[in-house]
Design an enzyme around this catalytic site. Structure first.
Site, PDB file in Angstrom:
ATOM      1  N   HIS A  30       0.841  -1.211   0.000  1.00  0.00           N
ATOM      2  CA  HIS A  30       0.000   0.000   0.000  1.00  0.00           C
ATOM      3  C   HIS A  30       0.873   1.258   0.000  1.00  0.00           C
ATOM      4  O   HIS A  30       0.694   2.162  -0.822  1.00  0.00           O
ATOM      5  CB  HIS A  30      -0.897  -0.030   1.236  1.00  0.00           C
ATOM      6  CG  HIS A  30      -1.798   1.153   1.359  1.00  0.00           C
ATOM      7  ND1 HIS A  30      -3.127   1.125   0.997  1.00  0.00           N
ATOM      8  CD2 HIS A  30      -1.578   2.420   1.803  1.00  0.00           C
ATOM      9  CE1 HIS A  30      -3.681   2.302   1.213  1.00  0.00           C
ATOM     10  NE2 HIS A  30      -2.754   3.106   1.706  1.00  0.00           N
ATOM     11  N   GLU A  31       1.827   1.315   0.932  1.00  0.00           N
ATOM     12  CA  GLU A  31       2.651   2.516   1.046  1.00  0.00           C
ATOM     13  C   GLU A  31       3.633   2.650  -0.116  1.00  0.00           C
ATOM     14  O   GLU A  31       3.955   3.765  -0.530  1.00  0.00           O
ATOM     15  CB  GLU A  31       3.394   2.498   2.382  1.00  0.00           C
ATOM     16  CG  GLU A  31       2.488   2.576   3.606  1.00  0.00           C
ATOM     17  CD  GLU A  31       1.593   3.805   3.613  1.00  0.00           C
ATOM     18  OE1 GLU A  31       1.985   4.846   3.038  1.00  0.00           O
ATOM     19  OE2 GLU A  31       0.501   3.726   4.190  1.00  0.00           O
ATOM     20  N   HIS A  34       1.897   4.548  -2.810  1.00  0.00           N
ATOM     21  CA  HIS A  34       1.993   6.002  -2.601  1.00  0.00           C
ATOM     22  C   HIS A  34       3.369   6.521  -2.986  1.00  0.00           C
ATOM     23  O   HIS A  34       3.499   7.537  -3.694  1.00  0.00           O
ATOM     24  CB  HIS A  34       1.743   6.343  -1.126  1.00  0.00           C
ATOM     25  CG  HIS A  34       0.330   6.153  -0.674  1.00  0.00           C
ATOM     26  ND1 HIS A  34      -0.750   6.640  -1.372  1.00  0.00           N
ATOM     27  CD2 HIS A  34      -0.186   5.564   0.448  1.00  0.00           C
ATOM     28  CE1 HIS A  34      -1.865   6.340  -0.715  1.00  0.00           C
ATOM     29  NE2 HIS A  34      -1.553   5.684   0.382  1.00  0.00           N
TER      30      HIS A  34
END
Length: 446
Positions: A30-31, A34
């Site tokens: 997920h990170e 980003h």
């Protein structure tokens, strides 16, 4: 960037380890979404952290990003240049003093499209992870080959059958087999068969059609156990064959299902065949809210086992394209079932016990890990899709909340004021913590 997930410690042993591993994989993906999309969009990341609290390990790359592993493995974050906190909710005090070139490298100074792309990338990478895992598992398992052919025969209390691996199935008990993908398929066909220990199978073997004896095709053999179920708590295991309930002999999985569904929640005594000997177990069926194919839910009594065939079918390789389509369909199913479940809980149609908090997720993690790597990896894909979907909720502090702010900016030409952002972020954090607290309470009470 945002805090991908913060959950307190779950249960013990395998459950804790499996929970931490699953969460760490999902948060890292997920990170990273980003981070990498932000980098592509010209936004500089100062810190990429897996975990919170004291830093255990850190190194700085050539782009000036500090990669670190922290002591509390219950989430993670990307802190971009100019961010005042890990959630990109505030700006650093010196951002106004930056040059235009430096300001362009911050979230606040980047164009609206770059900020939106960076935010949406986190959930998107979760969905990509889910699709990739589902697709990979489907490819590794293959798809049922046609014509239907016997693969591995599973151990059963009855033995000495003439059916063999490699036999092409033509008919059972005098009834021709339907095509595997036909409406109703094998399920409706098996319902028409007599429930007997031995049935006649017409097969093609080495080019000749012969009739041999074989087992009832859908016995009471346990293929998989549902986490947090009566079956898993009672000590049942995959491969067990339930041969009796309350002293009555049973042979077909449908017979077992009928007994459980009509139990009205009373305890049941089971006779279970395991490795050549019959053992006794007692368990109490539980009410379970299950999604219906046409939408909505139905409540049934369940003990938490999945049955299968007396033998596996031979499989053939599934192509990458077909596997990815199947993976995308499975990911969509996780999200749509999540929406349906939340809606039906809110209107009171199903119990709030269907919501799992940190303890429940840890228990499920351990249960899936105990059933093998394939089950655990599949669970990671399910959880990744659910977390990606959760992060798109239009709640401040989540990715969906940031996207709502950007939509407001796109319409009005300016972002919400700092005062409004602080109030909204406080409300959002309160909602998220309240939801987590409610889920924790349901874990304890349910």
């Amino acid at each position: 960037m945002d805090i991908a997930l913060m959950l307190p410690l779950g249960n013990f042993g395998l459950a804790v380890l499996a929970f931490v591993v699953a969460l760490s994989v999902i948060v890292a993906v997920h990170e990273y979404g980003h981070y990498i999309v932000g980098r592509w969009c010209g936004i500089k990341a100062d810190v990429f952290s897996l975990g919170f609290g004291p830093v255990l390990f850190a190194r700085e790359d050539k782009r000036g990003t500090r990669w670190q592993l922290a002591a509390l493995p219950f989430g993670g974050y990307v802190k971009f240049k100019g961010d005042g906190d890990a959630a990109s909710a505030t700006q650093a005090g010196d951002i106004e003093e930056m040059s235009p070139e430096e300001r362009r490298q911050t979230m606040a100074g980047a164009p609206l499209w770059a900020r939106a792309a960076t935010v949406v990338a986190g959930p998107l990478f979760n969905f990509i992870l889910s699709i990739a895992i589902f697709g990979a598992v489907m490819m590794s398992q293959g798809k049922v080959a046609e014509p239907l052919t016997v693969g591995e025969l599973h151990p059963l209390p009855q033995s000495g059958f003439g059916l063999q691996a490699g036999d092409e199935l033509l008919a059972i008990a005098g009834r021709d087999l339907p095509d595997y993908g036909a409406p109703g398929g094998l399920g409706d066909f098996i319902d028409t068969l007599p429930v007997e220990e031995s049935l006649d199978y017409r097969v093609r073997r080495e080019g000749r059609e012969i009739v041999v004896d074989g087992p009832y095709p859908q016995p009471t053999r346990i293929m998989q156990l549902a986490p947090q179920s009566a079956a898993i708590e009672s000590g049942l295991a995959p491969g067990d064959v339930i041969v009796g309930v309350e002293g009555q002999k049973i042979l077909a999985f449908d017979e077992l299902k009928q007994v459980v569904e009509s139990s009205d929640g009373r305890a049941l005594a089971l006779d279970v065949w395991r490795d050549g000997e019959v053992m006794q177990f007692e368990l109490t069926p539980r009410r379970v809210d299950e999604p219906k194919p046409e939408g909505g839910f139905r409540t049934e009594w369940r003990i938490g086992i999945a049955g299968g065939m007396a033998f596996d079918f031979a499989t053939e390789r599934m192509g990458p394209g077909e596997a990815l389509v199947g993976g995308a369909a499975q990911t969509w199913a996780v999200m749509s079932n999540s929406v349906s479940g939340l809606y039906h809980m809110l209107i009171g149609a199903i119990s709030a016990c269907n919501m799992s908090g940190p303890i429940g997720i840890a228990e499920v993690s351990g249960a899936m890990a105990s059933q093998g790597a394939s089950s655990f990896v599949w669970f990671i894909a399910v959880l990744s899709a659910a977390i990606g979907f959760l992060n798109l909720f239009p709640i401040p502090v989540l990715d969906g909340g940031h996207l709502v702010f950007y939509a407001f900016e796109a319409v009005t030409g300016k972002p919400p004021s700092d005062g409004a952002l602080r109030i909204l972020m406080t409300i959002g954090l309160t909602l998220v913590l309240g939801l987590m607290g409610f889920a924790l309470i349901t874990d304890i009470l349910c």
